[in-house]
Design a protein around this motif. Structure first.
Motif, PDB file in Angstrom:
ATOM      1  N   SER A   1      30.243  16.179  24.074  1.00 33.97           N
ATOM      2  CA  SER A   1      29.997  17.456  24.747  1.00 33.97           C
ATOM      3  C   SER A   1      28.752  18.100  24.122  1.00 33.97           C
ATOM      4  CB  SER A   1      31.210  18.380  24.614  1.00 33.97           C
ATOM      5  OG  SER A   1      31.369  18.753  23.260  1.00 33.97           O
TER       6      SER A   1
ATOM      7  N   ILE B   1      38.015  17.434  24.364  1.00 38.31           N
ATOM      8  CA  ILE B   1      37.005  18.176  25.150  1.00 38.31           C
ATOM      9  C   ILE B   1      37.768  19.105  26.097  1.00 38.31           C
ATOM     10  CG2 ILE B   1      35.072  17.991  26.775  1.00 38.31           C
ATOM     11  CD1 ILE B   1      34.558  15.171  25.751  1.00 38.31           C
ATOM     12  N   SER B   2      37.350  20.370  26.173  1.00 39.32           N
ATOM     13  CA  SER B   2      38.121  21.344  26.957  1.00 39.32           C
ATOM     14  C   SER B   2      37.989  21.127  28.466  1.00 39.32           C
ATOM     15  CB  SER B   2      37.682  22.762  26.597  1.00 39.32           C
ATOM     16  OG  SER B   2      36.293  22.912  26.809  1.00 39.32           O
TER      17      SER B   2
ATOM     18  N   GLY C   1      26.722  16.155  30.755  1.00 40.26           N
ATOM     19  CA  GLY C   1      27.038  17.430  31.404  1.00 40.26           C
ATOM     20  C   GLY C   1      25.886  17.934  32.241  1.00 40.26           C
ATOM     21  N   GLN C   2      26.025  19.170  32.661  1.00 35.15           N
ATOM     22  CA  GLN C   2      25.027  19.799  33.534  1.00 35.15           C
ATOM     23  C   GLN C   2      23.643  19.760  32.906  1.00 35.15           C
ATOM     24  OE1 GLN C   2      26.299  23.699  34.869  1.00 35.15           O
ATOM     25  NE2 GLN C   2      24.171  24.345  34.910  1.00 35.15           N
ATOM     26  N   THR C   3      23.569  20.023  31.612  1.00 34.11           N
ATOM     27  CA  THR C   3      22.270  20.054  30.936  1.00 34.11           C
ATOM     28  C   THR C   3      22.014  18.774  30.141  1.00 34.11           C
ATOM     29  OG1 THR C   3      23.399  21.302  29.214  1.00 34.11           O
ATOM     30  CG2 THR C   3      22.032  22.558  30.725  1.00 34.11           C
TER      31      THR C   3
ATOM     32  N   GLY D   1      34.640  15.764  21.873  1.00 37.40           N
ATOM     33  CA  GLY D   1      34.263  17.176  21.846  1.00 37.40           C
ATOM     34  C   GLY D   1      34.600  17.801  20.503  1.00 37.40           C
ATOM     35  N   ARG D   2      34.561  19.131  20.512  1.00 39.70           N
ATOM     36  CA  ARG D   2      34.782  19.859  19.264  1.00 39.70           C
ATOM     37  C   ARG D   2      36.175  19.646  18.680  1.00 39.70           C
ATOM     38  NH1 ARG D   2      31.524  25.372  19.874  1.00 39.70           N
ATOM     39  NH2 ARG D   2      32.996  25.737  21.555  1.00 39.70           N
ATOM     40  N   GLY D   3      37.098  19.153  19.523  1.00 41.21           N
ATOM     41  CA  GLY D   3      38.456  18.871  19.048  1.00 41.21           C
ATOM     42  C   GLY D   3      38.484  17.837  17.941  1.00 41.21           C
TER      43      GLY D   3
ATOM     44  N   VAL E   1      44.482  14.463  18.790  1.00 42.47           N
ATOM     45  CA  VAL E   1      43.599  13.289  18.872  1.00 42.47           C
ATOM     46  C   VAL E   1      43.740  12.383  17.636  1.00 42.47           C
ATOM     47  CG1 VAL E   1      41.870  14.323  20.397  1.00 42.47           C
ATOM     48  CG2 VAL E   1      41.603  14.532  17.940  1.00 42.47           C
ATOM     49  N   PHE E   2      44.021  13.006  16.483  1.00 41.89           N
ATOM     50  CA  PHE E   2      44.091  12.210  15.251  1.00 41.89           C
ATOM     51  C   PHE E   2      45.348  11.341  15.211  1.00 41.89           C
ATOM     52  CE2 PHE E   2      41.495  15.932  14.437  1.00 41.89           C
ATOM     53  CZ  PHE E   2      40.322  15.306  14.054  1.00 41.89           C
TER      54      PHE E   2
ATOM     55  N   ASP F   1      46.044  20.835  23.929  1.00 42.21           N
ATOM     56  CA  ASP F   1      46.380  22.007  24.729  1.00 42.21           C
ATOM     57  C   ASP F   1      46.677  21.588  26.172  1.00 42.21           C
ATOM     58  OD1 ASP F   1      46.534  24.377  26.072  1.00 42.21           O
ATOM     59  OD2 ASP F   1      44.440  24.971  25.745  1.00 42.21           O
TER      60      ASP F   1
ATOM     61  N   PRO G   1      28.196  21.180  22.662  1.00 43.88           N
ATOM     62  CA  PRO G   1      28.241  21.798  21.325  1.00 43.88           C
ATOM     63  C   PRO G   1      28.214  20.771  20.205  1.00 43.88           C
ATOM     64  CG  PRO G   1      30.016  22.649  22.709  1.00 43.88           C
ATOM     65  CD  PRO G   1      29.357  21.552  23.482  1.00 43.88           C
TER      66      PRO G   1
ATOM     67  N   LYS H   1      36.649  17.995  15.395  1.00 41.45           N
ATOM     68  CA  LYS H   1      36.454  18.816  14.172  1.00 41.45           C
ATOM     69  C   LYS H   1      35.179  18.575  13.365  1.00 41.45           C
ATOM     70  CE  LYS H   1      40.751  20.330  14.657  1.00 41.45           C
ATOM     71  NZ  LYS H   1      40.888  21.074  15.888  1.00 41.45           N
TER      72      LYS H   1
ATOM     73  N   HIS I   1      30.487  20.801  31.563  1.00 42.52           N
ATOM     74  CA  HIS I   1      30.736  19.426  31.104  1.00 42.52           C
ATOM     75  C   HIS I   1      31.139  18.558  32.304  1.00 42.52           C
ATOM     76  CE1 HIS I   1      31.692  16.314  28.141  1.00 42.52           C
ATOM     77  NE2 HIS I   1      32.654  15.980  28.983  1.00 42.52           N
TER      78      HIS I   1
ATOM     79  N   ALA J   1      35.031  22.229  30.308  1.00 41.67           N
ATOM     80  CA  ALA J   1      34.281  23.346  30.900  1.00 41.67           C
ATOM     81  C   ALA J   1      33.515  22.827  32.113  1.00 41.67           C
ATOM     82  CB  ALA J   1      33.292  23.908  29.864  1.00 41.67           C
TER      83      ALA J   1
HETATM   84  C1  LIG Z   1      24.136  26.986  30.884  1.00 41.67           C
HETATM   85  C2  LIG Z   1      25.139  26.131  30.158  1.00 41.67           C
HETATM   86  C3  LIG Z   1      25.021  24.763  30.217  1.00 41.67           C
HETATM   87  C4  LIG Z   1      25.940  23.953  29.541  1.00 41.67           C
HETATM   88  N1  LIG Z   1      25.811  22.602  29.630  1.00 41.67           N
HETATM   89  C5  LIG Z   1      26.749  21.818  29.052  1.00 41.67           C
HETATM   90  C6  LIG Z   1      26.691  20.405  29.169  1.00 41.67           C
HETATM   91  O1  LIG Z   1      25.772  19.836  29.762  1.00 41.67           O
HETATM   92  N2  LIG Z   1      27.670  19.673  28.595  1.00 41.67           N
HETATM   93  C7  LIG Z   1      28.721  20.239  27.910  1.00 41.67           C
HETATM   94  O2  LIG Z   1      29.580  19.505  27.401  1.00 41.67           O
HETATM   95  N3  LIG Z   1      28.779  21.585  27.779  1.00 41.67           N
HETATM   96  C8  LIG Z   1      27.823  22.376  28.318  1.00 41.67           C
HETATM   97  N4  LIG Z   1      27.899  23.719  28.168  1.00 41.67           N
HETATM   98  C9  LIG Z   1      28.934  24.268  27.251  1.00 41.67           C
HETATM   99  C10 LIG Z   1      30.291  24.380  27.914  1.00 41.67           C
HETATM  100  O3  LIG Z   1      30.394  25.610  28.592  1.00 41.67           O
HETATM  101  C11 LIG Z   1      31.416  24.311  26.861  1.00 41.67           C
HETATM  102  O4  LIG Z   1      31.210  25.334  25.916  1.00 41.67           O
HETATM  103  C12 LIG Z   1      31.481  22.969  26.139  1.00 41.67           C
HETATM  104  O5  LIG Z   1      31.536  21.914  27.075  1.00 41.67           O
HETATM  105  C13 LIG Z   1      32.726  22.930  25.259  1.00 41.67           C
HETATM  106  O6  LIG Z   1      32.683  21.794  24.454  1.00 41.67           O
HETATM  107  P1  LIG Z   1      34.035  21.175  23.865  1.00 41.67           P
HETATM  108  O7  LIG Z   1      34.987  20.948  24.973  1.00 41.67           O
HETATM  109  O8  LIG Z   1      33.637  20.036  22.994  1.00 41.67           O
HETATM  110  O9  LIG Z   1      34.537  22.329  22.858  1.00 41.67           O
HETATM  111  P2  LIG Z   1      35.710  23.430  23.023  1.00 41.67           P
HETATM  112  O10 LIG Z   1      35.523  24.264  24.238  1.00 41.67           O
HETATM  113  O11 LIG Z   1      35.734  24.096  21.707  1.00 41.67           O
HETATM  114  O12 LIG Z   1      37.005  22.563  23.236  1.00 41.67           O
HETATM  115  C14 LIG Z   1      37.602  21.764  22.271  1.00 41.67           C
HETATM  116  C15 LIG Z   1      38.861  21.203  22.879  1.00 41.67           C
HETATM  117  O13 LIG Z   1      39.493  20.362  21.923  1.00 41.67           O
HETATM  118  C16 LIG Z   1      40.890  20.599  21.928  1.00 41.67           C
HETATM  119  N5  LIG Z   1      41.375  20.267  20.591  1.00 41.67           N
HETATM  120  C17 LIG Z   1      41.142  20.919  19.411  1.00 41.67           C
HETATM  121  N6  LIG Z   1      41.712  20.255  18.385  1.00 41.67           N
HETATM  122  C18 LIG Z   1      42.354  19.186  18.925  1.00 41.67           C
HETATM  123  C19 LIG Z   1      43.127  18.121  18.391  1.00 41.67           C
HETATM  124  N7  LIG Z   1      43.357  18.021  17.072  1.00 41.67           N
HETATM  125  N8  LIG Z   1      43.649  17.208  19.229  1.00 41.67           N
HETATM  126  C20 LIG Z   1      43.441  17.300  20.577  1.00 41.67           C
HETATM  127  N9  LIG Z   1      42.671  18.255  21.151  1.00 41.67           N
HETATM  128  C21 LIG Z   1      42.151  19.190  20.327  1.00 41.67           C
HETATM  129  C22 LIG Z   1      41.053  22.070  22.252  1.00 41.67           C
HETATM  130  O14 LIG Z   1      42.335  22.301  22.850  1.00 41.67           O
HETATM  131  C23 LIG Z   1      39.903  22.287  23.258  1.00 41.67           C
HETATM  132  O15 LIG Z   1      40.324  22.088  24.593  1.00 41.67           O
HETATM  133  C24 LIG Z   1      26.991  24.546  28.804  1.00 41.67           C
HETATM  134  C25 LIG Z   1      27.119  25.945  28.781  1.00 41.67           C
HETATM  135  C26 LIG Z   1      26.206  26.722  29.439  1.00 41.67           C
HETATM  136  C27 LIG Z   1      26.363  28.219  29.405  1.00 41.67           C
END
Ligand SMILES: Cc1cc2nc3c(=O)[nH]c(=O)nc-3n(C[C@H](O)[C@H](O)[C@H](O)COP(=O)(O)OP(=O)(O)OC[C@H]3O[C@@H](n4cnc5c(N)ncnc54)[C@H](O)[C@@H]3O)c2cc1C
Length: 219
Positions: A131, A163-164, A147-149, A105-107, A202-203, A185, A133, A109, A169, A166
Motif C-alpha cells: 500500500s 491492508i484496510s 493503487g490510484q497513485t 499494508g501497515r498491518g 496476519v502474524f 478487523d 503508506p 507493522k 488502494h 481504502a
Molecule cells: C489522493 C490520495 C491518493 C492515494 N493513493 C493511494 C494508492 O495509490 N495506494 C494506496 O494503497 N493508498 C493510497 N492512498 C492512501 C489510502 O487512502 C490509505 O490511507 C492507504 O491505502 C492505507 O494503507 P493500509 O491499508 O496499508 O494502512 P491502514 O489504513 O493503516 O490499514 C491497516 C490495516 O491492517 C489491519 N491490521 C492491523 N494489524 C493487523 C494484524 N496484526 N493482522 C491483520 N490485520 C491487521 C487493520 O485492521 C487495517 O485494516 C491515497 C490517499 C490519497 C488521499
C-alpha cells in the motif's frame, strides 16, 4: 505515446481498453473509467483507430494467425528526454506481468516483518506489492506501491495482507480476477471487495497459509 501516434495518424483513440472491440454495429471499445469503478463504451468512427490496453486485460492465446510482419527501417531521432538513471529490477516477478500478487499494508507493522509475506509470495511464485503508506514510510520500494497513485494491476490472484482497502488502494487492484483479504478487523472495507476473506492476525494466519501452500505444492 498512443495519443501522439493517434494525433499524427488523425485516428480515433481509446486508452485503457479491457475487451476486444465489438464490431457488430460500428466499432465500439469497452474501457475502464473512474479508477476501475465503471466501464465506458466508446465508439470510434475514424478510418484508422488506435487502442491501448490495460495490462493483463487479456490472456495470451495462441491462434493460427495470418498477420504479415513487415520490417520497418527507421532511425529514431534523439528525443528531448534525457535518461539520467536506469534502475532494473532483477530476480523478481515483475508486478504488472505477475499472475499472482501478494501485497502488504501497515498491518504488517514494519519492514522487519516482510519475511512472512515474502515467504508466502515465494511459495506462490508471486510478485510482491504494498500500500502507499508502506512505500511512503520506506518499508518497501516505491515500485511496489499499487493503487490510484501507484501501479494499477490486474493479476489472476491478489492477496492483501493487513491492508484496510481504502478506495485509493482498490482503484489499483480491483480488476484482479480473485481477491483474498487477510485482516484482523472484520469491518475492514477490503472485505466488501474480496472473493475470499480471512479474519485473523496476519502474524498467525500468513505463516500457516504458507505452510499449507507448500504442502499443497509438495515443496
Ligand atoms: C489522493 C490520495 C491518493 C492515494 N493513493 C493511494 C494508492 O495509490 N495506494 C494506496 O494503497 N493508498 C493510497 N492512498 C492512501 C489510502 O487512502 C490509505 O490511507 C492507504 O491505502 C492505507 O494503507 P493500509 O491499508 O496499508 O494502512 P491502514 O489504513 O493503516 O490499514 C491497516 C490495516 O491492517 C489491519 N491490521 C492491523 N494489524 C493487523 C494484524 N496484526 N493482522 C491483520 N490485520 C491487521 C487493520 O485492521 C487495517 O485494516 C491515497 C490517499 C490519497 C488521499
Amino acid at each position: 505515446m498512443a495519443p501522439r501516434v493517434a494525433a499524427r495518424l488523425k485516428a480515433g483513440l481509446v486508452t485503457g481498453a479491457v475487451a476486444l472491440p465489438d464490431t457488430s454495429n460500428g466499432f465500439v471499445v469497452r474501457k475502464s473509467v473512474f479508477s476501475g469503478k465503471a466501464f465506458a463504451y466508446v465508439s470510434i468512427t475514424s478510418a484508422v483507430k488506435v487502442i491501448s490496453l490495460n495490462p493483463n486485460s487479456f490472456h495470451i492465446t495462441q491462434t493460427e494467425g495470418t498477420a504479415k510482419v513487415t520490417p520497418l527501417n527507421v532511425t529514431a531521432e534523439e528525443g528531448k528526454i534525457k535518461i539520467t538513471a536506469i534502475n532494473k529490477v532483477s530476480g523478481e516477478v515483475p508486478l504488472t506481468e505477475a499472475e499472482i500478487v501478494v501485497s502488504g499494508g501497515r498491518g504488517l507493522k514494519g519492514p522487519e516483518n516482510w519475511t512472512i509475506l515474502e515467504n508466502l509470495a515465494h511459495a506462490l511464485h508471486a510478485a510482491t506489492a504494498c500500500s502507499r503508506p508502506v512505500a511512503d514510510a520506506h518499508w518497501r520500494p516505491h515500485h511496489e506501491h499499487v493503487g490510484q497513485t501507484g501501479i494499477q494491476i490486474a493479476p489472476d490472484l491478489y492477496v492483501a495482507i493487513g491492508i484496510s482497502g481504502a478506495i485509493q488502494h482498490l482503484a489499483g487492484v480491483n480488476r484482479s480476477k480473485v481477491i483474498v483479504v487477510i485482516n484482523k478487523d472484520a469491518e475492514a472495507p477490503f472485505f466488501k471487495a474480496a472473493d475470499y476473506g480471512i479474519v485473523g492476525d496476519v502474524f498467525d494466519v500468513v505463516p500457516k497459509l504458507t505452510e499449507e501452500v507448500k504442502k499443497f505444492k509438495g515443496v
